[in-house]
Design an enzyme around this catalytic site. Structure first.
Site, PDB file in Angstrom:
ATOM      1  CG  ASN A   1     -17.382  20.417  66.587  1.00 12.85           C
ATOM      2  OD1 ASN A   1     -16.761  21.055  65.724  1.00 12.85           O
ATOM      3  ND2 ASN A   1     -18.305  19.527  66.290  1.00 12.85           N
TER       4      ASN A   1
ATOM      5  N   PRO B   1     -29.116  28.206  59.724  1.00 13.67           N
ATOM      6  CG  PRO B   1     -31.289  28.366  60.544  1.00 13.67           C
ATOM      7  CD  PRO B   1     -30.271  27.379  60.061  1.00 13.67           C
ATOM      8  CB  ILE B   2     -26.814  32.782  62.413  1.00 14.81           C
ATOM      9  CG1 ILE B   2     -27.046  33.933  61.422  1.00 14.81           C
ATOM     10  CG2 ILE B   2     -25.711  31.864  61.953  1.00 14.81           C
ATOM     11  CD1 ILE B   2     -25.888  34.936  61.402  1.00 14.81           C
TER      12      ILE B   2
ATOM     13  CG  ASP C   1     -21.180  16.083  64.170  1.00 18.63           C
ATOM     14  OD1 ASP C   1     -21.929  16.587  63.318  1.00 18.63           O
ATOM     15  OD2 ASP C   1     -20.618  16.748  65.057  1.00 18.63           O
TER      16      ASP C   1
HETATM   17  N1  EPU Z   1     -30.569  26.164  64.052  1.00 21.31           N
HETATM   18  C1  EPU Z   1     -31.539  27.080  63.703  1.00 21.31           C
HETATM   19  N2  EPU Z   1     -31.268  28.414  63.885  1.00 21.31           N
HETATM   20  C2  EPU Z   1     -30.074  28.848  64.401  1.00 21.31           C
HETATM   21  C3  EPU Z   1     -29.093  27.894  64.754  1.00 21.31           C
HETATM   22  C4  EPU Z   1     -29.361  26.551  64.567  1.00 21.31           C
HETATM   23  O1  EPU Z   1     -32.612  26.721  63.243  1.00 21.31           O
HETATM   24  O2  EPU Z   1     -29.919  30.078  64.539  1.00 21.31           O
HETATM   25  C5  EPU Z   1     -30.840  24.722  63.847  1.00 21.31           C
HETATM   26  C6  EPU Z   1     -29.905  24.072  62.822  1.00 21.31           C
HETATM   27  O3  EPU Z   1     -30.348  24.276  61.507  1.00 21.31           O
HETATM   28  C7  EPU Z   1     -29.951  22.622  63.246  1.00 21.31           C
HETATM   29  C8  EPU Z   1     -30.127  22.712  64.779  1.00 21.31           C
HETATM   30  O4  EPU Z   1     -30.579  24.036  65.050  1.00 21.31           O
HETATM   31  O5  EPU Z   1     -31.077  22.001  62.718  1.00 21.31           O
HETATM   32  C9  EPU Z   1     -28.862  22.439  65.567  1.00 21.31           C
HETATM   33  O6  EPU Z   1     -27.792  23.226  65.094  1.00 21.31           O
HETATM   34  P1  EPU Z   1     -26.650  23.754  66.065  1.00 21.31           P
HETATM   35  O7  EPU Z   1     -26.752  25.231  66.119  1.00 21.31           O
HETATM   36  O8  EPU Z   1     -26.717  22.989  67.354  1.00 21.31           O
HETATM   37  O9  EPU Z   1     -25.353  23.326  65.283  1.00 21.31           O
HETATM   38  P2  EPU Z   1     -24.026  24.150  65.064  1.00 21.31           P
HETATM   39  O10 EPU Z   1     -23.688  24.913  66.290  1.00 21.31           O
HETATM   40  O11 EPU Z   1     -24.101  24.860  63.777  1.00 21.31           O
HETATM   41  C10 EPU Z   1     -22.448  22.268  66.001  1.00 21.31           C
HETATM   42  C11 EPU Z   1     -21.256  21.519  65.481  1.00 21.31           C
HETATM   43  C12 EPU Z   1     -21.694  20.542  64.407  1.00 21.31           C
HETATM   44  C13 EPU Z   1     -22.716  19.593  65.003  1.00 21.31           C
HETATM   45  C14 EPU Z   1     -23.884  20.380  65.607  1.00 21.31           C
HETATM   46  C15 EPU Z   1     -24.900  19.507  66.316  1.00 21.31           C
HETATM   47  C16 EPU Z   1     -19.410  23.034  65.720  1.00 21.31           C
HETATM   48  C17 EPU Z   1     -18.393  23.895  65.081  1.00 21.31           C
HETATM   49  N3  EPU Z   1     -20.289  22.444  64.928  1.00 21.31           N
HETATM   50  O12 EPU Z   1     -22.976  22.964  64.881  1.00 21.31           O
HETATM   51  O13 EPU Z   1     -20.536  19.812  64.016  1.00 21.31           O
HETATM   52  O14 EPU Z   1     -23.207  18.732  64.013  1.00 21.31           O
HETATM   53  O15 EPU Z   1     -23.385  21.355  66.553  1.00 21.31           O
HETATM   54  O16 EPU Z   1     -24.295  18.775  67.313  1.00 21.31           O
HETATM   55  O17 EPU Z   1     -19.392  22.849  66.938  1.00 21.31           O
HETATM   56  C18 EPU Z   1     -19.140  18.667  62.524  1.00 21.31           C
HETATM   57  O18 EPU Z   1     -18.266  18.673  63.398  1.00 21.31           O
HETATM   58  O19 EPU Z   1     -19.024  17.993  61.469  1.00 21.31           O
HETATM   59  C19 EPU Z   1     -20.342  19.475  62.708  1.00 21.31           C
HETATM   60  C20 EPU Z   1     -21.152  19.794  61.710  1.00 21.31           C
END
Ligand code: EPU
Length: 437
Positions: A23, A122-123, A305
């Site tokens: 990550n 979501p994004i 994780d």
């Molecule tokens: N969220 C929203 N809207 C958005 C973006 C996120 O509601 O637009 C929510 C998500 O649904 C979640 C929370 O915010 O409930 C946190 O999500 P986040 O955006 O922080 O996660 P991510 O960036 O998609 C990264 C890691 C994940 C890790 C999470 C939390 C990477 C590539 N992925 O995901 O890693 O679990 O942060 O620490 O960096 C893994 O390595 O197995 C993995 C899933």
């Protein structure tokens, strides 16, 4: 067959070196796109997510080459602003290319990202933050086009501290005109690594490691050589394995400063932890205590994780443990598989799992449905009596360079079943050949 074969029931004894962080390296690869120059990334793990990111960078004109664990990215010429196909839809972190492409060429058309099935993912937070910086976004069913007339610095407050949204804002902000203040930024170590990479390349970022980042955009970036830190989640996975199976292991290069919440949990369960400059030494008892309550949290709390690996380790602890998942609502899919192995786990509502420790797990055939859940099934297989087959090895290969090699270094009988073999053809010595721990 795309699987892993495990002969379990023995404690782990040995040492292994921890690979570079998945990550951390993925957003750094996206950031290299901002630099009209050549960057060398060292300690880059050989995992399939990195391979997909490499393919994506190549598809838009970058030249990428790998030698061992060093990756060279030459982003002097970008020839495309459209990204589609499996490399986008199969991997969540393809979304970080949004901020990077806006920063570099001001426009991108891409499919919606995919990733592990662990929740809605979501994004909208990414898109709303970028809109505040002057980006127009046109969405359709399968993806969107984002266009920055002029990328402008802005004051942005994230509704929740999303790792990916923080990365996207940083990537756009270093190329924007003026100053961006990002409030409620994620503080995960991977964000710190991204900021350090950009700072070494010439960006001006203040507040690194805190929840308010101040980014002065518009500084010219230059190529650098940068080393990716070790992977805290891979180190944590092996830590959970020895908690589950018992034994004594040494994890070379484990990033202990980033692992405090995991180490606290390990001690609570009953492990003896020793930290040195070289890494992490863990002595664990086969009889481990239950954990009355733990919840997943953003950094520096206990990471989501690590939730499934911890659950696997707790299946044979003495007493009742409760784990609450607060980040991803769908990360309890593994329970069904663990129950097949004899674990006693009940869901309390959607967010809490209650784990009643049993004497032992029994090996059987189980199926990985996502990356960390898959690694947790390997842990369960090591703990279980008899043989376990974990299907869908490809999920695990997204984040673990060679989990079988690492476990063999730790004394585990964990082997890859080649893709063209039937289940019975698992390689490796028989149980009788292995000394019990
Ligand atoms: N969220 C929203 N809207 C958005 C973006 C996120 O509601 O637009 C929510 C998500 O649904 C979640 C929370 O915010 O409930 C946190 O999500 P986040 O955006 O922080 O996660 P991510 O960036 O998609 C990264 C890691 C994940 C890790 C999470 C939390 C990477 C590539 N992925 O995901 O890693 O679990 O942060 O620490 O960096 C893994 O390595 O197995 C993995 C899933």
């Amino acid at each position: 067959m795309d699987a892993i074969h495990i002969r379990g029931g023995n404690a782990l004894f040995g040492e292994t070196k921890i690979q570079g962080s998945k990550n951390a390296v993925l957003p750094v690869m996206a950031a290299a796109l901002l630099i009209e120059d050549v960057c060398m990334i060292e300690n880059c793990p050989c995992i399939s997510d990195v391979h997909h990111m490499q393919k994506l960078l190549e598809s838009i004109g970058c030249r990428v080459s790998r030698m061992g664990h060093s990756l060279t990215i030459d982003a002097r010429n970008i020839s495309q602003d459209t990204m589609a196909g499996e490399n986008v839809t199969g991997m969540r972190s393809s979304i970080t290319l949004l901020g990077a492409m806006l920063g570099r060429v001001g426009e991108v058309t891409m499919a919606y990202p995919g990733g592990c099935v662990i929740g809605a993912r979501p994004i909208e937070m990414h898109l709303n933050a970028l809109r505040r910086m002057g980006v127009f976004i046109y969405e359709n069913e399968s993806g969107f086009t984002a266009r920055a007339g002029k990328l402008e610095g802005a004051v942005i407050c994230l509704p929740t501290s999303s790792v990916g949204a923080t990365e996207n804002v940083i990537l756009a902000a270093v190329m924007a005109r003026g100053v961006t203040v990002l409030q409620n930024a994620a503080k995960e170590p991977e964000i710190v690594t991204l900021c350090e990479f950009l700072r070494e390349a010439g960006a001006v970022i203040e507040g690194i490691g805190g929840s308010v980042l101040i980014i002065q955009g518009g500084h010219r970036l230059h190529g650098i050589t940068f080393r990716i830190p070790a992977d805290r989640i891979v180190a944590g996975t092996y830590l959970m394995s020895v908690l589950g199976a018992g034994g004594h292991i040494f994890l070379e290069d484990a990033p202990v400063a980033q692992m405090r919440s995991m180490l606290r949990i390990a001690e609570e369960i009953g492990a003896e932890i020793n930290i040195s400059r070289e890494g992490l030494n863990v002595i664990a008892q086969e009889h481990k205590r239950a954990l009355p309550y733990v919840k997943t949290e953003v950094y520096p709390g206990f990471p989501t994780d690590m939730q499934s690996p911890l659950m696997a380790a707790l299946t044979t602890s003495h007493g009742v443990s409760i784990i609450e998942e607060t980040i991803f609502e769908d990360r309890f899919r593994i329970i069904r598989q663990l129950k097949k192995m004899g674990a006693c786990i009940e869901l309390r509502g959607k967010r809490q799992a209650v784990i009643m420790g049993v004497d032992s797990l029994l090996g059987c055939e189980v199926t990985a449905e996502e990356l960390r859940g898959g690694a947790a099934l390997v842990i369960a297989g090591i703990m279980a009596l008899g043989e376990t087959i974990v299907r869908n090895r490809h999920f695990i290969e997204r984040g673990y360079e060679d989990i079988c090699r690492d476990y063999q270094n730790l004394g585990g009988a964990v082997y890859t079943i080649p893709s063209d073999s039937p289940v019975q053809a698992a390689e490796g010595p028989s149980m009788d050949d292995k000394k019990s721990g």
